[in-house]
Design a protein around this motif. Structure first.
Motif, PDB file in Angstrom:
ATOM      1  N   LEU A   1      -7.395  -0.379   4.965  1.00  0.00           N
ATOM      2  CA  LEU A   1      -7.075   1.037   4.801  1.00  0.00           C
ATOM      3  C   LEU A   1      -7.602   1.893   5.946  1.00  0.00           C
ATOM      4  O   LEU A   1      -7.386   3.114   5.962  1.00  0.00           O
ATOM      5  CB  LEU A   1      -7.656   1.551   3.475  1.00  0.00           C
TER       6      LEU A   1
ATOM      7  N   LEU B   1      -7.818   6.911   3.314  1.00  0.00           N
ATOM      8  CA  LEU B   1      -8.025   6.511   1.922  1.00  0.00           C
ATOM      9  C   LEU B   1      -9.074   5.406   1.852  1.00  0.00           C
ATOM     10  O   LEU B   1      -9.341   4.707   2.830  1.00  0.00           O
ATOM     11  CB  LEU B   1      -6.715   6.009   1.309  1.00  0.00           C
TER      12      LEU B   1
ATOM     13  N   LEU C   1      -6.338   4.332  -5.144  1.00  0.00           N
ATOM     14  CA  LEU C   1      -7.063   4.646  -3.925  1.00  0.00           C
ATOM     15  C   LEU C   1      -7.481   6.117  -3.973  1.00  0.00           C
ATOM     16  O   LEU C   1      -6.902   6.909  -4.722  1.00  0.00           O
ATOM     17  CB  LEU C   1      -6.194   4.387  -2.694  1.00  0.00           C
TER      18      LEU C   1
ATOM     19  N   PRO D   1      -8.868   9.661  -1.564  1.00  0.00           N
ATOM     20  CA  PRO D   1      -9.025  10.228  -0.219  1.00  0.00           C
ATOM     21  C   PRO D   1     -10.475  10.141   0.248  1.00  0.00           C
ATOM     22  O   PRO D   1     -11.402  10.369  -0.551  1.00  0.00           O
ATOM     23  CB  PRO D   1      -8.602  11.693  -0.390  1.00  0.00           C
TER      24      PRO D   1
ATOM     25  N   ALA E   1      -2.555   0.747  -4.311  1.00  0.00           N
ATOM     26  CA  ALA E   1      -2.274  -0.493  -3.569  1.00  0.00           C
ATOM     27  C   ALA E   1      -2.139  -1.633  -4.563  1.00  0.00           C
ATOM     28  O   ALA E   1      -2.813  -1.654  -5.599  1.00  0.00           O
ATOM     29  CB  ALA E   1      -3.391  -0.798  -2.578  1.00  0.00           C
TER      30      ALA E   1
ATOM     31  N   THR F   1       0.855  -1.173   0.000  1.00  0.00           N
ATOM     32  CA  THR F   1       0.000   0.000   0.000  1.00  0.00           C
ATOM     33  C   THR F   1       0.899   1.233   0.000  1.00  0.00           C
ATOM     34  O   THR F   1       1.789   1.353   0.843  1.00  0.00           O
ATOM     35  CB  THR F   1      -0.919   0.036   1.230  1.00  0.00           C
ATOM     36  N   HIS F   2       0.685   2.111  -0.965  1.00  0.00           N
ATOM     37  CA  HIS F   2       1.496   3.321  -1.091  1.00  0.00           C
ATOM     38  C   HIS F   2       0.584   4.523  -0.864  1.00  0.00           C
ATOM     39  O   HIS F   2      -0.021   5.049  -1.807  1.00  0.00           O
ATOM     40  CB  HIS F   2       2.152   3.390  -2.470  1.00  0.00           C
ATOM     41  N   ASN F   3       0.449   4.912   0.395  1.00  0.00           N
ATOM     42  CA  ASN F   3      -0.485   5.983   0.727  1.00  0.00           C
ATOM     43  C   ASN F   3      -0.139   7.293   0.035  1.00  0.00           C
ATOM     44  O   ASN F   3      -1.021   8.029  -0.400  1.00  0.00           O
ATOM     45  CB  ASN F   3      -0.513   6.197   2.244  1.00  0.00           C
ATOM     46  N   GLU F   4       1.169   7.579  -0.082  1.00  0.00           N
ATOM     47  CA  GLU F   4       1.566   8.847  -0.693  1.00  0.00           C
ATOM     48  C   GLU F   4       1.184   8.900  -2.172  1.00  0.00           C
ATOM     49  O   GLU F   4       0.895   9.970  -2.717  1.00  0.00           O
ATOM     50  CB  GLU F   4       3.079   9.057  -0.555  1.00  0.00           C
TER      51      GLU F   4
ATOM     52  N   SER G   1      -6.126   5.297   7.382  1.00  0.00           N
ATOM     53  CA  SER G   1      -5.199   5.903   6.420  1.00  0.00           C
ATOM     54  C   SER G   1      -5.756   7.152   5.762  1.00  0.00           C
ATOM     55  O   SER G   1      -5.023   7.909   5.120  1.00  0.00           O
ATOM     56  CB  SER G   1      -4.839   4.890   5.327  1.00  0.00           C
TER      57      SER G   1
ATOM     58  N   LEU H   1      -1.327   7.025  -3.468  1.00  0.00           N
ATOM     59  CA  LEU H   1      -2.731   6.655  -3.588  1.00  0.00           C
ATOM     60  C   LEU H   1      -2.915   5.415  -4.466  1.00  0.00           C
ATOM     61  O   LEU H   1      -3.679   5.408  -5.431  1.00  0.00           O
ATOM     62  CB  LEU H   1      -3.577   7.822  -4.135  1.00  0.00           C
TER      63      LEU H   1
END
Length: 474
Positions: free
Chosen positions: A134, A139, A223, A225, A119, A112-115, A137, A117
Motif C-alpha cells: 500500500l 492508505l 483499509l 487513510p 483490499a 486493492t480498491h483504494n476508492e 497509496s 478503502l
C-alpha cells in the motif's frame, strides 16, 4: 478441565496408506511427512508440549485446500490450519494428530480498491506485506498484533494489537471471507459493502473460531487513510497505578488516542537491553496521536496535563517516521525482550481484558499476586482498551515454576471475570484457556457453541480440542 501444561497427549491412529499415496501423487513435495517439518508445525509460542501432525500440506489455492479437506473428511482425519505459528495458546498443536494445512504460500494480494478503502487478500498475506504493497497509496491496514502474523490467522483468532483503541480489532476490519468447511465445501461470507442486514452474519461467526468451524482462505479487509499528522511519546511514572489512572482519565475524557501502551519497570529494563533503548526503568506509557497537526497538538497538550497530574515525568517525543518506527518496534519486541530475562526459559503468555473503570484495580491486585512468587513476570499491554498481558517465565521441567505460573494465570482470569471482563482480550482460547469458557459464558451458551460446532463439523475434524471445553464436540 483442559490439558494441563505438561499432560500427556492423546493417542491417534496413523494416516491411511492410500490417503498418503494420493496426496503424494497430487502434490509431490508440498505434502511432507518429514520429521523436521512436522515438528516445526507442531509448536507455537506457547509453553505447551509440542504436538506435531502426521503430515503437512503446503497449500497454494482455495481449491487445493478444499480438495485436501474433502479427502480428510472421507477418511476422518483431523485438519489443523496453520499461518505463521505465532499463536500463544496452543492453537496449532495437532493434539489428535492429522494433517496440518500450511497457508503461508497463499500470499497473493488479489485486489486493492483504494476508492472504497478495502483490499482482498489470500489468508497467508501478512500485515507487513499488505502495508508494504500500500506504500504510496495514502492508505494502511492498522491491526498490528506484534508478530508479523498472517491475516487469515489474525481473523481466526480475532487478533487486535496496539492500534485497537482507535481502529478496533479484526472483528471490526473484515468485510467478507472465503472459507472451506469441514466437508470441503467452499462458501463466501459477507462482501465489500460497509453494512448489510441480509441474514446471519457468518463472517463474525467465523472470526475468532480458531479454525474449528472452517478454514479461512481469502479475506476482504478495510483499509484506513494514513493520518495527516502522527506523533508518538513516552512518559515514565512513579508507579503502575499512576500510569493506569492517566489512561483511565484520558479515555473517559474522550481524547481520540491512536495507541496507549503500558510497560512495567521490568519490561522496560528488558526492552532497553534487547532494543538498545535508554528509557527510564520505571512504569511507562507509550502514546501515539493521529489526526491533523492542530488536532495532534491539542491531544498531546491534554494528555500531558493529565499525566502531569499523576506524577508523569517529561514527555519524550518521537515525531519523525524513523523515530516512531524505532519506538514501536521496541514495543512490539517486548515479548522477545522479556524472554531474555531468564535464559533458557519458556514463556507462558496470558492476557485478560476488563472494563476501563476496573483496569487500575485489576492491575494492582495482579501485581500483589506477582510479588508472592519468585519467577520473573513482566506486565504490559494495550491499556487504552482495558487489555493487558503477563509474560510468565518458567522452566518447564520445574514443578514449582509450573505451579506458580498456573496459579498466577488462574488468579488473573478469575479476577477479570469477577470484574465483568474476559479470560482473553486477544490471544484466543486454543487449548490453554478452554477451562475458563464455562465460567465466562455459562453452560447454556457453551451448549449453543457446541451445537454450532456440531452443525458445521459433525465429526469434529477441524482443529479438534480447541476453544470448547471437553464435551460433545470439543
Amino acid at each position: 478441565m483442559s490439558p494441563s501444561l505438561n499432560s500427556p497427549l492423546p493417542k491417534h491412529p496413523p494416516l491411511a496408506e492410500d490417503l498418503v499415496a494420493t496426496l503424494k501423487d497430487h502434490f509431490g513435495s508440498r505434502f511432507s511427512q518429514g520429521e523436521s517439518i512436522r515438528m516445526q508445525h507442531g509448536r507455537d509460542e506457547s509453553v505447551h508440549e509440542a504436538a506435531p501432525p502426521d503430515a503437512v500440506f503446503f497449500a497454494r489455492s482455495t481449491q487445493e485446500v478444499a480438495d485436501v479437506v474433502r479427502l480428510c473428511h472421507r477418511q476422518q482425519v483431523p485438519i489443523i490450519p496453520y499461518g505463521v505459528g505465532s499463536s500463544v495458546e496452543g492453537h496449532v498443536l495437532a493434539i489428535h494428530g492429522g494433517i496440518t494445512i500450511d497457508l503461508a504460500g497463499m500470499n497473493r494480494i488479489l485486489a486493492t480498491h483504494n476508492e472504497d478503502l478495502d483490499a482482498t487478500v489470500e489468508a497467508g498475506v501478512t500485515r507487513l506485506q499488505l502495508n508494504a504493497s500500500l506504500k504510496g497509496s495514502g492508505l494502511f491496514f492498522p491491526i498490528d498484533p506484534g508478530a508479523d502474523a498472517s491475516l487469515g490467522g489474525m481473523a481466526a483468532t480475532r487478533a487486535s494489537g496496539t492500534n485497537a483503541v482507535r481502529y478496533g480489532t479484526m472483528r471490526d476490519n473484515v468485510l467478507g471471507m472465503t472459507v472451506v468447511l469441514a466437508d470441503g465445501k467452499i462458501i463466501k461470507t459477507g462482501g465489500r459493502a460497509r453494512k448489510s442486514s441480509a441474514g446471519y452474519d457468518l463472517t463474525r461467526l467465523l472470526i475468532g473460531s480458531e479454525g474449528t468451524l472452517g478454514i479461512i482462505t481469502e479475506l476482504t479487509v478495510k483499509l484506513h487513510p494514513i493520518p495527516e499528522a502522527m506523533s508518538a511519546a513516552v512518559c515514565a511514572f512513579p508507579d503502575v497505578e499512576a500510569a493506569v489512572d492517566t489512561v483511565i482519565q484520558t479515555i473517559q475524557l474522550g481524547v481520540p488516542m491512536a495507541r496507549i501502551e503500558l510497560l512495567d519497570a521490568l519490561t522496560i529494563s528488558a526492552v532497553n537491553r534487547h532494543s538498545h533503548t535508554t528509557l527510564r526503568e520505571l512504569p511507562t506509557l507509550f502514546f501515539e496521536f493521529h489526526g491533523s497537526p492542530a488536532a495532534v497538538s491539542e491531544q498531546a497538550q491534554i494528555v500531558q496535563g493529565i499525566a502531569g497530574g499523576f506524577g508523569g515525568q517529561e514527555f519524550a517525543w518521537a515525531t519523525h517516521n524513523e523515530d516512531r518506527s524505532r519506538l514501536w518496534q521496541a514495543r512490539h519486541d517486548a515479548y522477545f525482550a522479556c524472554l531474555q530475562l531468564k535464559p533458557g526459559c519458556r514463556a507462558l503468555p496470558t492476557d485478560v481484558c476488563v472494563p476501563i473503570s476496573r483496569l487500575a484495580e485489576c492491575i494492582q491486585a495482579t501485581n500483589e499476586d506477582i510479588s508472592l512468587v519468585s519467577i520473573p513476570i513482566a506486565l504490559f499491554g494495550h491499556v487504552g482498551d482495558g487489555n493487558f498481558h503477563l509474560v510468565v517465565l518458567v522452566d518447564p521441567t520445574s514443578a514449582a515454576d509450573m505451579h506458580a505460573a498456573e496459579w498466577i494465570n488462574e488468579r488473573l482470569v478469575e479476577r477479570a471475570l469477577a470484574m465483568s471482563g474476559t479470560c482473553t482480550g486477544e490471544h484466543g482460547i486454543g487449548i490453554g484457556k478452554t477451562r475458563f469458557m464455562v465460567r465466562e459464558h455459562g453452560a447454556e451458551a457453551i451448549a449453543v457453541m457446541r451445537a454450532i460446532k456440531t452443525a458445521l463439523d459433525p465429526t469434529n475434524l477441524l482443529n479438534p480440542g480447541k476453544v470448547l471445553p471437553p464435551g460433545t464436540a470439543s
